[in-house]
Motif scaffolding. Structure first.
Motif, PDB file in Angstrom:
ATOM      1  N   UNK A  72       0.838  -1.192   0.000  1.00 54.78           N
ATOM      2  CA  UNK A  72       0.000   0.000   0.000  1.00 54.78           C
ATOM      3  C   UNK A  72       0.877   1.247   0.000  1.00 54.78           C
ATOM      4  N   UNK A  73       1.231   1.710  -1.183  1.00 51.93           N
ATOM      5  CA  UNK A  73       2.048   2.910  -1.293  1.00 51.93           C
ATOM      6  C   UNK A  73       3.528   2.593  -1.411  1.00 51.93           C
ATOM      7  N   UNK A  74       4.281   3.583  -1.898  1.00 51.97           N
ATOM      8  CA  UNK A  74       5.706   3.368  -2.169  1.00 51.97           C
ATOM      9  C   UNK A  74       6.505   3.160  -0.891  1.00 51.97           C
ATOM     10  N   UNK A  75       6.213   3.905   0.156  1.00 52.98           N
ATOM     11  CA  UNK A  75       6.988   3.767   1.397  1.00 52.98           C
ATOM     12  C   UNK A  75       6.817   2.373   1.998  1.00 52.98           C
ATOM     13  N   UNK A  76       5.600   1.839   1.944  1.00 49.62           N
ATOM     14  CA  UNK A  76       5.331   0.479   2.431  1.00 49.62           C
ATOM     15  C   UNK A  76       6.132  -0.531   1.619  1.00 49.62           C
ATOM     16  N   UNK A  77       6.090  -0.385   0.310  1.00 47.60           N
ATOM     17  CA  UNK A  77       6.837  -1.254  -0.597  1.00 47.60           C
ATOM     18  C   UNK A  77       8.343  -1.155  -0.333  1.00 47.60           C
ATOM     19  N   UNK A  78       8.853   0.061  -0.198  1.00 50.07           N
ATOM     20  CA  UNK A  78      10.285   0.274  -0.017  1.00 50.07           C
ATOM     21  C   UNK A  78      10.768  -0.295   1.312  1.00 50.07           C
ATOM     22  N   UNK A  79      10.023  -0.065   2.379  1.00 46.87           N
ATOM     23  CA  UNK A  79      10.435  -0.520   3.707  1.00 46.87           C
ATOM     24  C   UNK A  79      10.498  -2.050   3.758  1.00 46.87           C
ATOM     25  N   UNK A  80       9.459  -2.714   3.259  1.00 50.07           N
ATOM     26  CA  UNK A  80       9.442  -4.174   3.302  1.00 50.07           C
ATOM     27  C   UNK A  80      10.483  -4.782   2.372  1.00 50.07           C
ATOM     28  N   UNK A  81      10.670  -4.180   1.208  1.00 50.46           N
ATOM     29  CA  UNK A  81      11.666  -4.702   0.272  1.00 50.46           C
ATOM     30  C   UNK A  81      13.075  -4.538   0.832  1.00 50.46           C
ATOM     31  N   UNK A  82      13.332  -3.427   1.514  1.00 54.89           N
ATOM     32  CA  UNK A  82      14.640  -3.224   2.144  1.00 54.89           C
ATOM     33  C   UNK A  82      14.881  -4.268   3.236  1.00 54.89           C
ATOM     34  N   UNK A  83      13.872  -4.520   4.066  1.00 56.63           N
ATOM     35  CA  UNK A  83      14.008  -5.520   5.124  1.00 56.63           C
ATOM     36  C   UNK A  83      14.286  -6.896   4.531  1.00 56.63           C
ATOM     37  N   UNK A  84      13.582  -7.225   3.463  1.00 53.74           N
ATOM     38  CA  UNK A  84      13.788  -8.509   2.797  1.00 53.74           C
ATOM     39  C   UNK A  84      15.190  -8.585   2.191  1.00 53.74           C
ATOM     40  N   UNK A  85      15.620  -7.515   1.561  1.00 50.39           N
ATOM     41  CA  UNK A  85      16.924  -7.460   0.906  1.00 50.39           C
ATOM     42  C   UNK A  85      18.074  -7.654   1.895  1.00 50.39           C
ATOM     43  N   UNK A  86      17.952  -7.063   3.078  1.00 48.39           N
ATOM     44  CA  UNK A  86      19.062  -7.034   4.031  1.00 48.39           C
ATOM     45  C   UNK A  86      19.020  -8.188   5.029  1.00 48.39           C
ATOM     46  N   UNK A  87      17.845  -8.469   5.587  1.00 48.88           N
ATOM     47  CA  UNK A  87      17.786  -9.373   6.732  1.00 48.88           C
ATOM     48  C   UNK A  87      17.461 -10.827   6.399  1.00 48.88           C
ATOM     49  N   UNK A  88      16.826 -11.083   5.257  1.00 50.92           N
ATOM     50  CA  UNK A  88      16.425 -12.447   4.935  1.00 50.92           C
ATOM     51  C   UNK A  88      17.539 -13.340   4.389  1.00 50.92           C
ATOM     52  N   UNK A  89      18.529 -12.816   3.633  1.00 57.10           N
ATOM     53  CA  UNK A  89      19.522 -13.691   3.001  1.00 57.10           C
ATOM     54  C   UNK A  89      20.218 -14.696   3.907  1.00 57.10           C
ATOM     55  N   UNK A  90      20.640 -14.335   5.138  1.00 54.16           N
ATOM     56  CA  UNK A  90      21.314 -15.342   5.958  1.00 54.16           C
ATOM     57  C   UNK A  90      20.448 -16.575   6.233  1.00 54.16           C
ATOM     58  N   UNK A  91      19.141 -16.383   6.318  1.00 57.66           N
ATOM     59  CA  UNK A  91      18.263 -17.529   6.570  1.00 57.66           C
ATOM     60  C   UNK A  91      18.165 -18.417   5.339  1.00 57.66           C
ATOM     61  N   UNK A  92      18.140 -17.817   4.148  1.00 53.01           N
ATOM     62  CA  UNK A  92      18.131 -18.629   2.928  1.00 53.01           C
ATOM     63  C   UNK A  92      19.408 -19.453   2.820  1.00 53.01           C
ATOM     64  N   UNK A  93      20.541 -18.854   3.156  1.00 57.36           N
ATOM     65  CA  UNK A  93      21.819 -19.575   3.086  1.00 57.36           C
ATOM     66  C   UNK A  93      21.864 -20.703   4.109  1.00 57.36           C
ATOM     67  N   UNK A  94      21.279 -20.476   5.272  1.00 55.98           N
ATOM     68  CA  UNK A  94      21.301 -21.474   6.336  1.00 55.98           C
ATOM     69  C   UNK A  94      20.383 -22.652   6.030  1.00 55.98           C
ATOM     70  N   UNK A  95      19.162 -22.363   5.567  1.00 54.59           N
ATOM     71  CA  UNK A  95      18.175 -23.414   5.340  1.00 54.59           C
ATOM     72  C   UNK A  95      18.293 -24.054   3.960  1.00 54.59           C
ATOM     73  N   UNK A  96      18.834 -23.344   2.996  1.00 53.05           N
ATOM     74  CA  UNK A  96      18.704 -23.768   1.604  1.00 53.05           C
ATOM     75  C   UNK A  96      17.452 -23.129   1.025  1.00 53.05           C
ATOM     76  N   UNK A  97      17.458 -22.928  -0.292  1.00 55.35           N
ATOM     77  CA  UNK A  97      16.428 -22.086  -0.877  1.00 55.35           C
ATOM     78  C   UNK A  97      15.024 -22.621  -0.683  1.00 55.35           C
ATOM     79  N   UNK A  98      14.796 -23.946  -0.841  1.00 55.34           N
ATOM     80  CA  UNK A  98      13.408 -24.427  -0.821  1.00 55.34           C
ATOM     81  C   UNK A  98      12.849 -24.481   0.595  1.00 55.34           C
TER      82      UNK A  98
END
Length: 208
Positions: A72-98
């Protein structure tokens, strides 16, 4: 410190393919919404899969998944996308992609289910429209909370402090800022915590 991104874009694409696909889905859907009435228009959001706490939309189960990729709006999109970009990758590397995909999507869906189940529409109001990746992102935070508490060797002290700060500030802002779906945040965190615990027991992965 696992929450600092050192990768260049080629390494990022190689190491975190699922996160890149989630980010791409956010971007594509934001552009589609923008070109079809605007991402802040509630009717556009409903047409493209937002959750709504009134019937008949509340019973349309597909919305609990599609709403994860709408904002809902650019700020909402930007905030969530930034959080996903920065904080989620270590979990993908730890668990494996699927395994990571399972946690992210199921955590987001369960967050939306809990939000809609506990929502009470106000009299005379057509319903509350809810969208965003926040529930899924908080599921990632919930998984990291499990790691911080029960797998301490997998997370350094600086990362644990950063995580605790994120959770405290996230929960405070969830209640302090109007029109934030705090139940989706709480539900996502709880879902991610337990889904991670289940995944590491059911689908063991050799760690290097």
């Amino acid at each position: 410190m696992i929450f600092i991104r050192y990768e260049n874009w080629k390494s990022y694409l190689k190491f975190y393919p699922a996160t890149c696909l989630f980010l791409l889905a956010n971007v594509v859907m934001f552009l589609i919404l923008t070109l079809n009435g605007g991402s802040t228009d509630p009717y556009t959001l409903i047409d493209f899969g937002a959750t709504v706490d009134t019937e008949p939309y509340k019973s349309e189960l597909w919305r609990y998944l599609t709403a994860i990729f709408l904002h809902n709006g650019f700020s909402h999109f930007l905030f969530n996308s930034f959080a996903l970009l920065v904080f989620a990758p270590p979990l993908e590397r730890l668990l494996g992609w699927w395994r990571y995909v399972v946690l992210y999507l199921f955590g987001g869906v369960l967050a939306n289910v809990l939000s809609m189940a506990l929502s009470t529409p106000s009299p005379g109001v057509d319903g509350t429209v809810s969208v965003g990746a926040s529930g899924a992102i908080y599921a990632v935070y919930g998984a990291f909370l499990y790691i911080a508490l029960f797998q301490r060797a997998s997370m350094d002290e600086g990362s644990r402090k950063t995580l605790y700060g994120l959770l405290v500030m996230g929960l405070i802002t969830s209640f302090a800022i109007p029109n934030v779906d705090y139940m989706a945040h709480i539900g996502g965190m709880i879902a991610g915590f337990f889904i991670y615990g289940l995944i590491i027991r059911l689908f063991k992965r050799n760690r290097r």
